[in-house]
Design a protein around this motif. Structure first.
Motif, short mmCIF file in Angstrom:
data_model
loop_
_atom_site.label_atom_id
_atom_site.label_comp_id
_atom_site.label_asym_id
_atom_site.label_seq_id
_atom_site.Cartn_x
_atom_site.Cartn_y
_atom_site.Cartn_z
N LEU A 19 -11.16 -4.77 1.81
CA LEU A 19 -10.93 -5.39 0.52
C LEU A 19 -10.79 -4.32 -0.56
O LEU A 19 -9.86 -4.32 -1.37
CB LEU A 19 -12.12 -6.30 0.21
N TYR A 20 -11.71 -3.36 -0.54
CA TYR A 20 -11.73 -2.34 -1.58
C TYR A 20 -10.51 -1.43 -1.49
O TYR A 20 -9.90 -1.08 -2.49
CB TYR A 20 -13.02 -1.52 -1.50
N THR A 21 -10.15 -1.07 -0.26
CA THR A 21 -9.08 -0.09 -0.09
C THR A 21 -7.72 -0.75 0.05
O THR A 21 -6.70 -0.06 0.06
CB THR A 21 -9.31 0.75 1.17
N GLY A 22 -7.71 -2.07 0.20
CA GLY A 22 -6.45 -2.74 0.47
C GLY A 22 -5.90 -2.39 1.83
O GLY A 22 -4.73 -2.59 2.12
N GLY A 23 -6.75 -1.82 2.67
CA GLY A 23 -6.35 -1.50 4.02
C GLY A 23 -5.79 -0.09 4.18
O GLY A 23 -5.48 0.34 5.28
N TYR A 24 -5.70 0.65 3.05
CA TYR A 24 -5.15 2.01 3.14
C TYR A 24 -6.26 3.04 3.14
O TYR A 24 -7.30 2.83 2.52
CB TYR A 24 -4.21 2.28 1.96
N PRO A 25 -6.03 4.19 3.79
CA PRO A 25 -7.02 5.26 3.73
C PRO A 25 -7.17 5.79 2.32
O PRO A 25 -6.20 5.77 1.55
CB PRO A 25 -6.45 6.34 4.65
N LEU A 26 -8.38 6.23 2.01
CA LEU A 26 -8.64 6.82 0.70
C LEU A 26 -8.70 8.33 0.86
O LEU A 26 -9.61 8.85 1.51
CB LEU A 26 -10.01 6.34 0.19
N SER A 27 -7.75 9.03 0.25
CA SER A 27 -7.80 10.49 0.41
C SER A 27 -8.10 11.14 -0.94
O SER A 27 -8.47 10.47 -1.90
CB SER A 27 -6.49 10.99 1.00
N GLY A 28 -7.91 12.45 -1.01
CA GLY A 28 -8.19 13.16 -2.24
C GLY A 28 -9.64 13.57 -2.35
O GLY A 28 -10.22 13.60 -3.43
N LEU A 29 -10.25 13.91 -1.20
CA LEU A 29 -11.66 14.33 -1.24
C LEU A 29 -11.75 15.81 -1.55
O LEU A 29 -10.84 16.58 -1.21
CB LEU A 29 -12.31 14.04 0.13
N PRO A 30 -12.84 16.24 -2.19
CA PRO A 30 -12.98 17.66 -2.54
C PRO A 30 -13.01 18.54 -1.28
O PRO A 30 -13.60 18.17 -0.27
CB PRO A 30 -14.31 17.72 -3.29
N ALA A 31 -12.40 19.70 -1.37
CA ALA A 31 -12.26 20.58 -0.20
C ALA A 31 -13.62 20.96 0.39
O ALA A 31 -13.77 21.12 1.60
CB ALA A 31 -11.48 21.83 -0.59
N SER A 32 -14.62 21.10 -0.48
CA SER A 32 -15.93 21.53 0.01
C SER A 32 -16.51 20.54 1.02
O SER A 32 -17.31 20.90 1.90
CB SER A 32 -16.90 21.67 -1.17
N PHE A 33 -16.08 19.28 0.93
CA PHE A 33 -16.64 18.24 1.80
C PHE A 33 -16.21 18.43 3.25
O PHE A 33 -16.86 17.95 4.18
CB PHE A 33 -16.18 16.87 1.28
N SER A 34 -15.10 19.16 3.47
CA SER A 34 -14.57 19.29 4.82
C SER A 34 -15.49 20.08 5.74
O SER A 34 -15.38 20.02 6.96
CB SER A 34 -13.19 19.96 4.79
N PHE A 35 -16.44 20.84 5.16
CA PHE A 35 -17.32 21.68 5.95
C PHE A 35 -18.07 20.89 7.04
O PHE A 35 -18.18 21.32 8.18
CB PHE A 35 -18.31 22.38 5.02
N LEU A 36 -18.53 19.70 6.68
CA LEU A 36 -19.36 18.92 7.61
C LEU A 36 -18.61 18.53 8.87
O LEU A 36 -19.18 18.47 9.95
CB LEU A 36 -19.89 17.66 6.91
N GLY A 37 -17.32 18.27 8.75
CA GLY A 37 -16.57 17.83 9.92
C GLY A 37 -15.79 18.95 10.58
O GLY A 37 -15.53 18.92 11.77
N ARG A 38 -15.42 19.96 9.77
CA ARG A 38 -14.51 20.97 10.31
C ARG A 38 -15.14 22.35 10.37
O ARG A 38 -14.53 23.28 10.90
CB ARG A 38 -13.24 21.05 9.45
#
Lengths: 325, 504
Positions: free
Chosen positions: A148-167
């Motif tokens: 409902l919130y996203t309308g079914g689309y991915p939400l991007s535009g996250l800060p680069a620093s956040f990628s550390f946890l996954g990558r």
């Protein structure tokens, strides 16, 4: 002669004892699987591949921790995939749309996962609703809200620093998700084996009425199990969101089944009361290595699903046989 | 006398245990053969071999002069050996007819169920047994005794040669036991051979023809019941004579009322119940099954809801809305059914014993101090003489008496001041009984109070300082236990005697 038979029977008895340790059989299965992968592929043993496998495994393995808690109390949590979608999109929205610091976004993600667990656990404990129905409903609600919130689309535009946890990597070798997974497992091991909480969770799965009459707050501990499950699903969601660098309302579809499979493969009784967290880790490893190996061999993903189902049936066959013997 | 069944040199081993050691005896055609022995004596194992659940390691079974070996219970049943277990195998939602014919339904020519015919057959069967049962009602709404009769009817419908009854009276009232005995007599007249396992010696005298005693997996003796006395049987069972089953207490009763219960009203009851227990007292609660004894003690500790109640410990009001609050207030219940309510069967002896008192074995980081836990559990296993190979043994592998001791041990680790024993010795042997009685005496000696609910009147008379008799949900009489109190007097009140003005 008598001496001989005595020795023989003693030896056999010891092996039987070993067979009774649920982790042992699972671990043997894991070794056989690895051996097969080494024989059939030439890339399985390469360090890049092993690191890759470990990282892939971590998400399912972490969800499976909470699932183990819940299944041990003779419950089940089908909502973990939806928790991932919900926590992930809210986290992403917090960072991308509301400009939150990643640290607080992560906290809200974890809190929401625990909240859903709390709702699940309360409905199961207080309203005495069957866990499978409660969490089936809770498969829908959070995912619906995320869509409902996203309308079914991915939400991007996250800060680069956040990628550390996954990558990111620790010491440039160990992927951060693997580090997180190991920490989660160590904590879960301590909770289950060295705190009263763990004893109660096993006991509730064994005989809830006896535990209640022993003056233990059964409801509280059952709720805790579901909260742990929501929490670990949220941790996985953080890793996934960070790896994809976007909030995915469609994330985690079917993940509950992989987690349940890992738990059951790991020797935990689906009826509750018996099992171990180490077993779950091995179960998750089996699932991951199987996936990876079949990919390396070039087996089609469709065939892989059939394979996965067969493995689960074989595992359950042995565990119920063991239980009935 | 013709031999219908010969048990020849049967030996059965389990890991670490010799369950049966070279056991031999015969069963005569048409007799009621009593099988007696302490828990762990090997009775159940032997019966499981006879009924095809286990296979013997050595020895053979000869049925009608023919050696047989049963691979499963079905084969045994087809050959003519049926067993009635303590736990029934009826489907609760089906009625008597449907249960009796389960798996052997009669069909009309068109393939549909012939309900009429089955009902007539079932009625015939029950008439033959001499019992009256509502055939329409789902069996879950029938009494335990009625369910048992159906279970027997079901077995007899398949075969009427050899019937094994495993402690059939364990949960029956006196009146129901009478009906059961009549039923057994009827079956006997029909020529059915029965093996009857029991802990109640008086039952052996009432219905038994011959008696076999097992002890520690070995055969002790087989003799006609008429030639035996109660003392002789006990001596055979325990290998020594027990002079006094109910050990004497030396404790003097104080005046302090440790527990007071006021205005306890259960949800579906019209009565308010008041009573109190003195420090160091054993308060017996007698009454027929269904008179509300178990309901009362469950309501007392908050296991079931109540409309009202006020509980005082040493004059101080305490809340007992849940078992957890009751534990905090110092009241613990040792429930009537140890398997479904007292124990986590898949867990170890150690984990069961320490379950209610884990807070006592925490280190300063609030982690379990496993060494401390092990030490305290070891002490309790020694103190209570719990027979287990080691403390990591799963409780389900222990005998009934030892399981009951594990439940007791669990409660001894807590700080309870009042312990409620609901049927503390149901289904356990004389030896273990005496140990439990001694333990109860030690407990009241150390200043605890005990409430003991029991269906066994000798036990109530032998152990209680004071007796409450319940009838239809309320306290019908309070009797100081002295020489004038007899079983008859208790039964008089338990059956509503004083209420309707009848004199016994």
């Amino acid at each position: 002669m008598a001496e001989l038979t005595k020795n023989k029977s003693k030896k056999r008895w010891n092996f039987k004892e070993l067979l009774k340790v649920p982790e042992f059989i699972t671990f043997m299965g894991f070794l056989v699987l690895c051996l097969a992968m080494i024989l059939f592929t030439d890339r399985f043993l390469s360090s890049t591949n092993l690191i890759n496998v470990a990282r892939q495994i971590s998400i399912n393995a972490i969800i499976a921790v909470g699932m183990t808690f819940v299944i041990l109390t003779s419950g089940i949590d089908l909502s973990v995939g939806a928790v991932m979608a919900f926590s992930g999109t809210v986290m992403a929205a917090a960072m991308a749309n509301w400009g939150w610091n990643p640290f607080f976004a992560v906290l809200i993600g974890l809190a929401l996962g625990m909240l859903i667990g709390l709702v699940n656990g309360s409905l199961v404990s207080f309203a005495k609703m069957p866990p499978i129905i409660v969490t089936l409903a809770m498969m829908e609600i959070p995912r619906g809200l995320a869509l409902l919130y996203t309308g079914g689309y991915p939400l991007s535009g996250l800060p680069a620093s956040f990628s550390f946890l996954g990558r990111g990597y620790l010491f440039n070798v160990i992927p951060i998700p693997v580090v997180v997974m190991l920490i989660v497992y160590i904590i879960a091991y301590i909770l289950l084996n060295h705190l009263p909480l763990g004893r109660y969770i096993y006991a509730i799965g064994g005989n809830e009425e006896a535990v209640r009459l022993s003056g233990i707050k059964v409801k509280k501990y059952k709720i805790i199990a579901y909260v742990v499950s929501g929490f670990t699903a949220a941790i996985s969601s953080i890793i996934l969101t960070s790896r994809l660098m976007s909030g995915q309302p469609n994330a985690g579809v079917g993940f509950e089944l992989d987690a349940i499979a890992a738990v059951v493969l790991g020797g935990t009784d689906i009826a509750g009361g018996r099992g171990s967290i180490i077993g779950t880790l091995i179960g998750a490893l089996i699932m991951g290595v199987l996936n990876n190996g079949l990919n390396l061999i070039g087996v089609s993903p469709y065939v892989q699903r059939v394979f996965k189902g067969l493995i689960i049936i074989v595992a359950i066959y042995f565990s119920s046989k063991k239980k009935n013997s | 006398m013709e031999k219908i069944l010969e048990i020849k040199n049967i030996t059965k081993r389990f890991p670490g245990v010799l369950a049966l050691n070279d056991v031999s005896f015969d069963i005569h055609r048409g007799e009621v053969h009593i099988l007696i022995g302490e828990n762990g004596a090997g009775k159940s194992t032997l019966m499981k071999i006879l009924s095809g659940v286990y296979q013997p390691d050595e020895g053979k079974i000869i049925l009608n002069s023919e050696a047989v070996s049963f691979k499963n219970p079905k084969e045994a049943q087809e050959a003519g050996v049926s067993i009635i277990h303590q736990e029934f195998s009826l489907i609760p939602y089906l009625n008597a007819v449907e249960n009796i014919f389960l798996g052997r339904e009669m069909k009309k020519k068109n393939g549909l169920l012939d309900k009429k015919k089955m009902k007539v057959k079932a009625q015939d069967l029950l008439d033959m047994l001499g019992v009256e049962i509502n055939l329409e009602r789902p069996v879950q709404r029938l009494s335990v005794a009625e369910q048992q009769f159906i279970e027997i009817a079901k077995a007899v419908a398949v075969n009427d040669r050899i019937l094994i009854l495993d402690e059939p009276t364990a949960t029956l009232t006196k009146r129901e036991v009478k009906i059961l005995f009549q039923l057994i007599q009827n079956l006997k007249n029909k020529g059915v051979t029965m093996i009857y396992i029991s802990h109640h010696l008086e039952e052996a005298f009432e219905i038994g023809d011959r008696l076999t005693c097992l002890r520690d997996g070995t055969w002790i003796n087989t003799r006609p019941v008429k030639e035996l006395t109660q003392d002789e049987i006990i001596r055979m069972m325990v290998g020594r004579s027990i002079d006094n089953i109910y050990p004497k207490r030396t404790t003097k009763l104080g005046d302090e009322e440790l527990l007071q219960v006021r205005n306890l009203k259960q949800v579906d009851s019209d009565f308010k119940i008041d009573f109190s227990v003195k420090k160091g007292e054993v308060l017996g609660i007698a009454g027929l099954v269904g008179s509300g004894r178990t309901e009362l003690v469950r309501a007392l500790i908050g296991a079931d809801q109540t409309d009202s109640k006020e509980i005082y410990i040493s004059g101080e009001k305490v809340e007992t809305k849940s078992p957890e609050q009751a534990l905090k207030a110092g009241i613990g219940l040792i429930p009537e059914n140890r398997k479904s309510q007292g124990l986590v069967l898949d867990m170890s002896v150690k984990n069961n014993i320490s379950l209610a008192s884990l807070s006592k074995v925490l280190n300063s980081f609030l982690f379990l101090d496993k060494l401390k836990e092990k030490n305290s559990v070891t002490r309790l296993i020694d103190d209570l003489n719990i027979k287990t190979p080691h403390m990591y043994q799963e409780v389900k592998n222990l005998s009934g008496g030892n399981q009951q001791k594990v439940v007791l041990a669990k409660w001894l680790r807590t700080d309870c001041k009042v312990l409620i024993f609901d049927e503390p010795t149901r289904g356990i042997d004389v030896g273990a009984k005496v140990e439990i009685y001694k333990l109860m005496n030690e407990l009241v000696g150390s200043g605890l109070s005990i409430i003991m609910v029991s269906s066994e009147l000798p036990e109530i008379l032998g152990m209680s300082d004071r007796i409450l008799v319940m009838h239809q949900g309320r306290i019908a009489a309070e009797l100081m236990n002295c020489d004038q109190v007899t079983q008859e007097k208790i039964m008089f009140y338990a059956t509503g005697g004083a209420n309707n003005g009848r004199v016994n």
